[in-house]
Design a protein around this motif. Structure first.
Motif, PDB file in Angstrom:
ATOM      1  N   GLY A 396     -33.181  18.587  -2.435  1.00 35.73           N
ATOM      2  CA  GLY A 396     -33.901  17.897  -1.383  1.00 35.73           C
ATOM      3  C   GLY A 396     -35.318  17.508  -1.764  1.00 35.73           C
ATOM      4  N   PHE A 397     -35.915  16.663  -0.956  1.00 35.02           N
ATOM      5  CA  PHE A 397     -37.318  16.274  -1.129  1.00 35.02           C
ATOM      6  C   PHE A 397     -38.226  17.490  -0.950  1.00 35.02           C
ATOM      7  CE2 PHE A 397     -41.320  15.016   0.907  1.00 35.02           C
ATOM      8  CZ  PHE A 397     -41.819  14.099   0.002  1.00 35.02           C
ATOM      9  N   MET A 398     -37.847  18.361  -0.021  1.00 34.96           N
ATOM     10  CA  MET A 398     -38.651  19.525   0.281  1.00 34.96           C
ATOM     11  C   MET A 398     -37.723  20.644   0.751  1.00 34.96           C
ATOM     12  SD  MET A 398     -41.576  19.803   3.229  1.00 34.96           S
ATOM     13  CE  MET A 398     -42.391  18.313   2.643  1.00 34.96           C
ATOM     14  N   SER A 399     -37.885  21.846   0.192  1.00 38.86           N
ATOM     15  CA  SER A 399     -37.040  22.977   0.592  1.00 38.86           C
ATOM     16  C   SER A 399     -37.902  24.003   1.312  1.00 38.86           C
ATOM     17  CB  SER A 399     -36.357  23.603  -0.624  1.00 38.86           C
ATOM     18  OG  SER A 399     -37.310  24.050  -1.566  1.00 38.86           O
ATOM     19  N   ILE A 400     -37.568  24.244   2.577  1.00 36.44           N
ATOM     20  CA  ILE A 400     -38.320  25.136   3.451  1.00 36.44           C
ATOM     21  C   ILE A 400     -37.438  26.341   3.776  1.00 36.44           C
ATOM     22  CG2 ILE A 400     -39.432  25.355   5.705  1.00 36.44           C
ATOM     23  CD1 ILE A 400     -39.723  22.222   5.595  1.00 36.44           C
ATOM     24  N   PHE A 401     -37.996  27.541   3.592  1.00 36.47           N
ATOM     25  CA  PHE A 401     -37.278  28.762   3.957  1.00 36.47           C
ATOM     26  C   PHE A 401     -38.092  29.524   4.993  1.00 36.47           C
ATOM     27  CE2 PHE A 401     -35.215  27.725   0.002  1.00 36.47           C
ATOM     28  CZ  PHE A 401     -33.884  28.054   0.256  1.00 36.47           C
ATOM     29  N   MET A 402     -37.394  30.017   6.017  1.00 35.32           N
ATOM     30  CA  MET A 402     -38.051  30.619   7.179  1.00 35.32           C
ATOM     31  C   MET A 402     -37.463  31.986   7.479  1.00 35.32           C
ATOM     32  SD  MET A 402     -37.854  27.169   9.555  1.00 35.32           S
ATOM     33  CE  MET A 402     -36.071  27.053   9.327  1.00 35.32           C
ATOM     34  N   SER A 403     -38.323  32.887   7.953  1.00 36.03           N
ATOM     35  CA  SER A 403     -37.880  34.223   8.352  1.00 36.03           C
ATOM     36  C   SER A 403     -39.016  34.926   9.069  1.00 36.03           C
ATOM     37  CB  SER A 403     -37.472  35.043   7.119  1.00 36.03           C
ATOM     38  OG  SER A 403     -37.226  36.400   7.458  1.00 36.03           O
ATOM     39  N   PRO A 404     -38.705  35.840   9.986  1.00 37.03           N
ATOM     40  CA  PRO A 404     -39.754  36.763  10.429  1.00 37.03           C
ATOM     41  C   PRO A 404     -40.282  37.547   9.227  1.00 37.03           C
ATOM     42  CG  PRO A 404     -37.838  36.897  11.867  1.00 37.03           C
ATOM     43  CD  PRO A 404     -37.430  36.063  10.685  1.00 37.03           C
ATOM     44  N   GLN A 436     -46.395  34.841  10.602  1.00 35.14           N
ATOM     45  CA  GLN A 436     -47.783  35.036  10.176  1.00 35.14           C
ATOM     46  C   GLN A 436     -48.440  33.740   9.718  1.00 35.14           C
ATOM     47  OE1 GLN A 436     -49.244  38.074  10.508  1.00 35.14           O
ATOM     48  NE2 GLN A 436     -47.294  38.802  11.358  1.00 35.14           N
ATOM     49  N   GLY A 437     -47.646  32.826   9.162  1.00 39.09           N
ATOM     50  CA  GLY A 437     -48.216  31.584   8.674  1.00 39.09           C
ATOM     51  C   GLY A 437     -47.286  30.868   7.716  1.00 39.09           C
ATOM     52  N   LEU A 438     -47.799  29.850   7.049  1.00 35.60           N
ATOM     53  CA  LEU A 438     -47.015  28.998   6.148  1.00 35.60           C
ATOM     54  C   LEU A 438     -47.684  28.966   4.780  1.00 35.60           C
ATOM     55  CD1 LEU A 438     -45.450  25.572   6.940  1.00 35.60           C
ATOM     56  CD2 LEU A 438     -47.008  25.752   4.997  1.00 35.60           C
ATOM     57  N   ALA A 439     -46.885  29.150   3.743  1.00 33.99           N
ATOM     58  CA  ALA A 439     -47.362  29.070   2.361  1.00 33.99           C
ATOM     59  C   ALA A 439     -46.740  27.846   1.705  1.00 33.99           C
ATOM     60  CB  ALA A 439     -46.995  30.339   1.588  1.00 33.99           C
ATOM     61  N   ASP A 440     -47.584  26.930   1.251  1.00 37.55           N
ATOM     62  CA  ASP A 440     -47.145  25.741   0.534  1.00 37.55           C
ATOM     63  C   ASP A 440     -47.200  26.079  -0.959  1.00 37.55           C
ATOM     64  OD1 ASP A 440     -46.692  23.289  -0.599  1.00 37.55           O
ATOM     65  OD2 ASP A 440     -48.191  22.209   0.580  1.00 37.55           O
ATOM     66  N   LEU A 453     -48.562  33.699  -0.652  1.00 42.04           N
ATOM     67  CA  LEU A 453     -47.569  34.438   0.128  1.00 42.04           C
ATOM     68  C   LEU A 453     -48.156  35.705   0.731  1.00 42.04           C
ATOM     69  CD1 LEU A 453     -44.537  33.869  -2.233  1.00 42.04           C
ATOM     70  CD2 LEU A 453     -44.625  33.232   0.179  1.00 42.04           C
ATOM     71  N   ILE A 454     -48.970  36.413  -0.026  1.00 41.84           N
ATOM     72  CA  ILE A 454     -49.594  37.628   0.515  1.00 41.84           C
ATOM     73  C   ILE A 454     -50.539  37.278   1.652  1.00 41.84           C
ATOM     74  CG2 ILE A 454     -51.165  39.538   0.003  1.00 41.84           C
ATOM     75  CD1 ILE A 454     -50.038  39.511  -2.878  1.00 41.84           C
ATOM     76  N   ASP A 455     -51.387  36.291   1.435  1.00 39.34           N
ATOM     77  CA  ASP A 455     -52.424  35.971   2.414  1.00 39.34           C
ATOM     78  C   ASP A 455     -51.875  35.307   3.665  1.00 39.34           C
ATOM     79  OD1 ASP A 455     -54.223  36.978   0.597  1.00 39.34           O
ATOM     80  OD2 ASP A 455     -54.918  35.008  -0.110  1.00 39.34           O
ATOM     81  N   ARG A 456     -50.834  34.471   3.507  1.00 40.23           N
ATOM     82  CA  ARG A 456     -50.412  33.635   4.621  1.00 40.23           C
ATOM     83  C   ARG A 456     -49.132  34.096   5.321  1.00 40.23           C
ATOM     84  NH1 ARG A 456     -52.885  28.566   4.805  1.00 40.23           N
ATOM     85  NH2 ARG A 456     -54.358  28.187   3.100  1.00 40.23           N
ATOM     86  N   CYS A 457     -48.248  34.793   4.608  1.00 41.76           N
ATOM     87  CA  CYS A 457     -46.918  35.063   5.173  1.00 41.76           C
ATOM     88  C   CYS A 457     -46.605  36.531   5.387  1.00 41.76           C
ATOM     89  CB  CYS A 457     -45.839  34.452   4.277  1.00 41.76           C
ATOM     90  SG  CYS A 457     -45.887  32.649   4.219  1.00 41.76           S
ATOM     91  N   ALA A 458     -47.247  37.425   4.659  1.00 37.13           N
ATOM     92  CA  ALA A 458     -46.903  38.846   4.740  1.00 37.13           C
ATOM     93  C   ALA A 458     -47.390  39.459   6.051  1.00 37.13           C
ATOM     94  CB  ALA A 458     -47.497  39.597   3.554  1.00 37.13           C
ATOM     95  N   HIS A 459     -46.641  40.435   6.530  1.00 37.72           N
ATOM     96  CA  HIS A 459     -47.040  41.170   7.725  1.00 37.72           C
ATOM     97  C   HIS A 459     -48.209  42.091   7.385  1.00 37.72           C
ATOM     98  CE1 HIS A 459     -46.833  44.001  11.100  1.00 37.72           C
ATOM     99  NE2 HIS A 459     -46.186  43.049  11.747  1.00 37.72           N
ATOM    100  N   PRO A 460     -49.159  42.293   8.306  1.00 37.07           N
ATOM    101  CA  PRO A 460     -50.291  43.180   8.021  1.00 37.07           C
ATOM    102  C   PRO A 460     -49.896  44.583   7.567  1.00 37.07           C
ATOM    103  CG  PRO A 460     -50.721  41.921  10.012  1.00 37.07           C
ATOM    104  CD  PRO A 460     -49.306  41.611   9.600  1.00 37.07           C
ATOM    105  N   ASP A 461     -48.755  45.088   8.040  1.00 33.17           N
ATOM    106  CA  ASP A 461     -48.321  46.426   7.620  1.00 33.17           C
ATOM    107  C   ASP A 461     -48.012  46.501   6.130  1.00 33.17           C
ATOM    108  OD1 ASP A 461     -48.572  47.266  10.202  1.00 33.17           O
ATOM    109  OD2 ASP A 461     -46.424  47.562  10.569  1.00 33.17           O
ATOM    110  N   TYR A 462     -47.743  45.348   5.526  1.00 32.58           N
ATOM    111  CA  TYR A 462     -47.336  45.335   4.115  1.00 32.58           C
ATOM    112  C   TYR A 462     -48.328  44.599   3.216  1.00 32.58           C
ATOM    113  CZ  TYR A 462     -42.803  47.026   5.686  1.00 32.58           C
ATOM    114  OH  TYR A 462     -41.802  47.789   6.226  1.00 32.58           O
TER     115      TYR A 462
END
Length: 510
Positions: A396-404, A436-440, A453-462
């Motif tokens: 694809g032009f862009m591959s997006i993966f999503m999860s809690p 938590q957010g989106l990482a490009d 990924l750490i700054d934008r997507c990880a949960h504060p507990d981790y």
């Protein structure tokens, strides 16, 4: 059932009860059935076959089949056959809890495959002979051709290759489906392949029914039973947050000129998060969008009604009972907006790349460098399968993966040092989104991806634990391009297996 559904007089003479048709299937055979994600699957013959297998097993007789489909099906097929231990081999995708349990206890052999590969691998002979095809139909035409119901999947291939065919004509499915399908017969085996003449998602390039040699049809079964899909949970705050991050990003891409105002053709996986994204698109101000996808679920029907989505191409449906009822009531409208294609076209890598699809799929976990696990829990327990996500991620032009960002009440982090199983490598992954957010990740080196990924997507507990691992890996790893501490890389997964929590004791929940 009205005989209008079986318009070939000779085939009306082959109408039999489901048990009679099931008796034509024998132990050890390879049986290919229609169906794609809980739509368009045969409902009576599999249950009759399961009853027959149960009787055989009670008498001490061995009886299993090799089962091929388009994707997952429903309790009347996968569930019924798995419960009686009637499946020796299953491919290419499943979502049934009984089948999953047998796969993970090692008693059911399972081949997880890219959905775009299945038809061609069958033609290549990788799965051996197909003895029987069982397909659901809306109608059989005067010439013996079959009008599929709510999915096409691999039915074309099954009918072409099977020695014998059983057709379930389902009167519950709306007759108005006739004319919605687009069955393309221009594919060929190498070295004789030709370009597929599809330039836009709403192009029609084929026929509205499936060809089949009427002499191969050994039984026709009349049925009246609904499709069954797992109900969607109400959209929760986490799903809405993920959808919000993604909608904001898409707007940004339009503003930057990297996407047109009506985006590019959308592909959406199945589930609550994709449905939340579709609901977000409905309120986003986007118009005249298109979809070139595998499955249409509730949210896409709403987008088609509102005009946010101009057209949708798919190979099956995954609709709630309420959406199914509305779909039947509005079938004349949706027949003008929806095209049901074969799976080898809906997931075709060349078409996905040429059309520039935006792939939006779920994941189990992602590691610091962007590798995705979408199939295995703790590295070895199969969940459902890769499905079509790889077809769109790679091409694809862009591959997006999503999860809690977390699972199991916060005891599992979706962002880990190293994934326990790889389905999509870092090279095929563009965007990661959690609540938590989106990482490009586009255009970034491995270490740059880790920071995002750490700054934008990880949960504060981790987040602190991920940062600590990454900093020590930068210092102590064998190489500095993709830093890893091999003794620790999978220790989070082992900790969860040992204690039920990925978090170190020094990092209690907030």
């Amino acid at each position: 059932m009205s005989e209008d559904r079986i318009r070939n007089a000779a085939l009306r003479d082959r109408v039999v009860p489901a048990a009679t048709a099931a008796a034509l299937i024998h132990p050890g055979q390879t049986v290919a059935m229609s169906g794609f994600t809980g739509s368009g699957y045969p409902k009576s013959v599999p249950q009759a076959l399961a009853a027959r297998i149960e009787v055989a097993h009670a008498a001490g007789e061995a009886f299993q089949i090799r089962l091929l489909t388009g994707a997952s099906t429903a309790p009347e097929l996968d569930g019924a056959l798995a419960k009686v231990d009637g499946i020796a081999l299953r491919l290419p995708f499943q979502s049934d809890p009984d089948a999953r349990r047998r796969i993970n206890d090692g008693t059911l052999a399972y081949i997880d495959a890219h959905l775009s590969h299945v038809a061609q691998h069958a033609w290549f002979g990788f799965y051996g002979d197909i003895d029987v095809a069982v397909v659901e139909a809306v109608a059989i035409r005067e010439d013996g051709s079959i009008v599929p119901s709510t999915s096409v999947g691999n039915s074309k291939t099954w009918l072409d290759l099977a020695k014998h065919v059983i057709v379930e004509v389902n009167d519950w499915q709306p007759a108005g489906l006739e004319g919605m399908h687009d069955i393309y017969y221009g594919t060929a085996l190498p070295p004789h392949r030709r370009p597929i003449p599809l330039e836009h998602p709403d192009d029609r390039i084929g026929e509205t029914a499936l060809r089949v040699d009427p002499d191969k049809i050994v039984a026709v079964v009349r049925t009246r039973a609904p499709d069954r899909n797992s109900p969607f949970s109400p959209v929760d705050a986490t799903s809405e947050q993920i959808a919000g991050h993604l909608i904001e990003f898409l707007r940004h891409e339009v503003d930057k000129g990297r996407l047109p105002a009506n985006l590019l053709p959308l592909q959406s996986g199945v589930g609550n998060i994709p449905n939340a994204v579709l609901a977000g698109l409905a309120k986003s101000g986007f118009r005249d969008l298109t979809a070139f996808t595998e499955v249409i679920q509730d949210g896409m029907l709403d987008l088609l009604r509102s005009g946010v989505l101009a057209s949708a191409s798919c190979t099956g449906f995954a609709m709630s009972p309420e959406a199914n009822a509305a779909f039947k009531d509005e079938i004349d409208f949706f027949r003008r907006k929806i095209i049901l294609r074969t799976q080898e076209i809906s997931n075709h890598p060349e078409l996905v790349r040429r059309l520039g699809c935006i792939g939006m799929n779920g994941m189990v976990e992602v590691d610091l460098y962007g590798n995705i696990n979408s199939t295995h829990i703790m590295g070895s327990r199969m969940q459902n399968g890769i499905g079509g996500s790889g077809d769109f991620a790679r091409n694809g032009f862009m591959s997006i993966f999503m999860s809690p960002s977390t699972a199991k009440n916060g005891t599992i982090s979706s962002i880990v040092p190293m994934v326990s199983h790889v389905d999509h490598t870092e090279h095929d992954v563009s965007i990661i989104v959690t609540e938590q957010g989106l990482a490009d990740l586009r255009g970034l080196s491995p270490k740059q991806r880790a920071r995002q990924l750490i700054d934008r997507c990880a949960h504060p507990d981790y987040r602190d634990a991920l940062e600590d691992y990454f900093e020590r890996a930068l210092r102590d790893s064998y190489g500095k391009h993709t830093p890893h501490l091999l003794p620790e890389a999978l220790s989070w997964h082992q900790r969860w297996l040992d204690t039920g929590d990925m978090r170190p004791a020094a990092n209690p929940p907030t």
